[in-house]
Design an enzyme around this catalytic site. Structure first.
Site, PDB file in Angstrom:
ATOM      1  N   ASP A 139       0.840  -1.194   0.000  1.00  0.00           N
ATOM      2  CA  ASP A 139       0.000   0.000   0.000  1.00  0.00           C
ATOM      3  C   ASP A 139       0.880   1.251   0.000  1.00  0.00           C
ATOM      4  O   ASP A 139       1.918   1.298   0.664  1.00  0.00           O
ATOM      5  CB  ASP A 139      -0.893  -0.025   1.240  1.00  0.00           C
ATOM      6  CG  ASP A 139      -1.929   1.068   1.226  1.00  0.00           C
ATOM      7  OD1 ASP A 139      -2.631   1.214   0.218  1.00  0.00           O
ATOM      8  OD2 ASP A 139      -2.039   1.795   2.246  1.00  0.00           O
ATOM      9  N   GLU A 164       0.934  -0.461  -5.155  1.00  0.00           N
ATOM     10  CA  GLU A 164      -0.261   0.407  -5.169  1.00  0.00           C
ATOM     11  C   GLU A 164       0.227   1.787  -5.601  1.00  0.00           C
ATOM     12  O   GLU A 164       0.864   2.508  -4.830  1.00  0.00           O
ATOM     13  CB  GLU A 164      -0.913   0.438  -3.787  1.00  0.00           C
ATOM     14  CG  GLU A 164      -2.210   1.242  -3.735  1.00  0.00           C
ATOM     15  CD  GLU A 164      -1.973   2.707  -3.420  1.00  0.00           C
ATOM     16  OE1 GLU A 164      -2.166   3.538  -4.338  1.00  0.00           O
ATOM     17  OE2 GLU A 164      -1.611   3.026  -2.281  1.00  0.00           O
ATOM     18  N   ASP A 217     -11.326   1.687  -0.958  1.00  0.00           N
ATOM     19  CA  ASP A 217     -11.492   3.093  -0.618  1.00  0.00           C
ATOM     20  C   ASP A 217     -12.503   3.799  -1.512  1.00  0.00           C
ATOM     21  O   ASP A 217     -12.872   4.949  -1.240  1.00  0.00           O
ATOM     22  CB  ASP A 217     -10.151   3.833  -0.726  1.00  0.00           C
ATOM     23  CG  ASP A 217      -9.240   3.581   0.471  1.00  0.00           C
ATOM     24  OD1 ASP A 217      -9.767   3.304   1.560  1.00  0.00           O
ATOM     25  OD2 ASP A 217      -8.016   3.659   0.310  1.00  0.00           O
TER      26      ASP A 217
END
Length: 495
Positions: A293, A340, A393
């Site tokens: 991430d 990511e 998200d």
């Protein structure tokens, strides 16, 4: 490094589902029958990848990105029902004791285990092996969690000074007084590991790979920061001097203040990034593919002074870049990482990703800003990357589509050659059509759910991480429809 080509995530065109295990129904825990049922659903639907969010134990806000440990599993996921098979609990205890008292039931099971009441797959030898294999983080984690239970305060900064500062005599005295509690916490991690490995083996039997997620940063209130203070930018009292966040972007026009302490990268470099290498080793034992991430933080990260917490007061600071990634791949050749690369991504971040040949992410929802060069548009996708309809998200794809202004909705419809009827399936079908090797669809999109099923809204702290799957929606008709779409776009290996 994988030796079985069938387990290489990018050897074939694949499709997968994004669903965090906490969204599975299961009042007694989900890593047993509930998770196996979901794997069965994936297999019946032609899906060969299950992507989750980070699996660590959470704080009260339930965010999987603010864990108590970079290594530990969340004991809330342990299936208490599976402990009846090993004889560590019985059905009457599960039915008469409220499953909200998980800690009491786990303590009961731990007591029986340590008295020698072993069961199938759970025995003293494998327990001791687990402890030995994970000693570099497990002992500190058990001590940290025991201290948290005994000191009901906001964080380790509020503990008595000798415990906060890890005075050896104080820690030894506490450990001697709380032997049972510490053993129970270690036993919980052993159970989590055992159940997860059983689930992973079950998934592999059905040709399904497990895809995990590593948050780039860790929570300040964590065993990692408490036990490795010198590796983080903290003052003499243990408070962060600077914290992580991001400047204004798609997800938050005001930027985001994450609050995580930032790494002291120079200190980490002195021993060749051993803390990170141990973290990656833990995740390699859990997953077949791992997403990092906020990958851009390795090239440069947004540093916010702790004294002026508004994200706009932050600034970019160079990250460890190539030196760090070279250490990772030197230690783990073939490390199955995904970067990511969403948000504000500069050319140097992409250059770093491509230097190490890391797959990146494209998100269908991000493609429609009017620019034909938008990398998220279908015609700009790259074969080695991943395509998502949306991420954890994002709003669900149906919710996103409904929220579009008329001009953008017309653009979406024209690009996808649809009237908008049957949303979100036109977007799902486009993602499956993509040249990207791996297409991931959130479970909420496969179910055609709207904003009410959104899993997380960045920058907010309420109503996140709580959505639950309804098994009644996972019927044979849906499985058949998914399987047909997956097969039509050649994403069903072996079919």
């Amino acid at each position: 490094m994988m030796t079985d080509p069938s387990l290489d995530p990018f050897s074939l065109r694949r499709a997968g589902v994004l669903l965090h295990p906490t969204a599975l129904p299961g009042p007694k825990g989900v890593l047993g029958s509930s998770a196996r049922r979901f794997v069965d659903f994936l297999a019946a639907s032609g899906m060969t990848v299950w992507q989750t969010l980070p699996l660590g134990p959470t704080h009260r806000d339930l965010s999987p990105y603010q864990s108590l440990s970079a290594h530990a599993g969340n004991p809330a996921l342990i299936d208490l029902g599976d402990l009846t098979v090993s004889g560590l609990l019985d059905e009457q205890e599960l039915n008469t004791d409220s499953c909200t008292d998980r800690q009491g039931l786990l303590a009961l099971a731990a007591g029986r285990f340590f008295r020698g009441e072993d069961g199938p797959g759970l025995d003293q030898h494998s327990y001791q092996q687990f402890r030995a294999d994970n000693a570099d983080w497990l002992d500190d984690f058990c001590l940290f969690c025991a201290l948290r239970e005994c000191h009901n305060v906001p964080s380790w900064l509020d503990w008595p000074e000798p415990l906060k500062s890890r005075d050896p005599d104080a820690l030894r005295t506490f450990a001697e007084q709380e032997v049972g509690r510490i053993k129970r916490i270690g036993f919980e991690q052993y159970l989590f590991h055992h159940q997860w490995q059983a689930l992973r083996a079950y998934a592999h039997e059905l040709g399904i790979l497990l895809f995990g997620d590593i948050p780039i940063f860790v929570a300040h209130d964590s065993a990692d920061v408490w036990s490795h203070r010198s590796l983080f930018k903290l003052d003499d009292s243990g408070n962060p001097t600077v914290v992580a966040g991001v400047p204004p972007d798609y997800f938050s026009p005001d930027g985001q203040h994450w609050g995580n302490p930032l790494y002291h990268w120079q200190a980490m470099a002195r021993d060749g990034y051993q803390w990170w290498l141990r973290r990656l080793e833990s995740q390699r034992h859990l997953f077949d593919l791992i997403r990092i991430d906020h990958f851009r933080g390795f090239q440069a990260y947004w540093e916010i002074p702790a004294t002026t917490p508004e994200p706009r007061h932050g600034y970019w600071v160079p990250g460890p870049g190539e030196n760090f990634l070279e250490a990772c791949f030197r230690q783990f050749p073939g490390l199955p990482l995904v970067a990511e690369n969403l948000g504000i991504i500069s050319d140097d971040v992409e250059a770093l990703r491509k230097r190490f040949q890391l797959p990146g992410m494209t998100v269908m929802q991000f493609g429609f800003d009017g620019s034909p060069d938008n990398p998220h548009l279908l015609h700009n996708h790259q074969e080695r990357d991943l395509v998502y309809t949306g991420t954890h998200d994002n709003d669900t794809t149906l919710g996103w589509y409904r929220s579009l202004d008329e001009h953008t909705r017309h653009y979406v419809n024209g690009y996808l050659k649809t009237s908008g009827e049957g949303m979100p399936w036109p977007v799902i079908d486009a993602a499956l059509q993509s040249v990207c090797s791996l297409a991931i669809v959130p479970m909420q999109d496969l179910l055609g759910l709207g904003t009410e099923a959104r899993f997380n809204t960045p920058g907010t702290v309420v109503n996140n991480w709580v959505w639950q799957l309804d098994w009644n929606l996972c019927n044979d008709e849906l499985s058949k429809h998914i399987a047909e779409c997956v097969q039509r776009h050649r994403r069903a290996p072996g079919r």
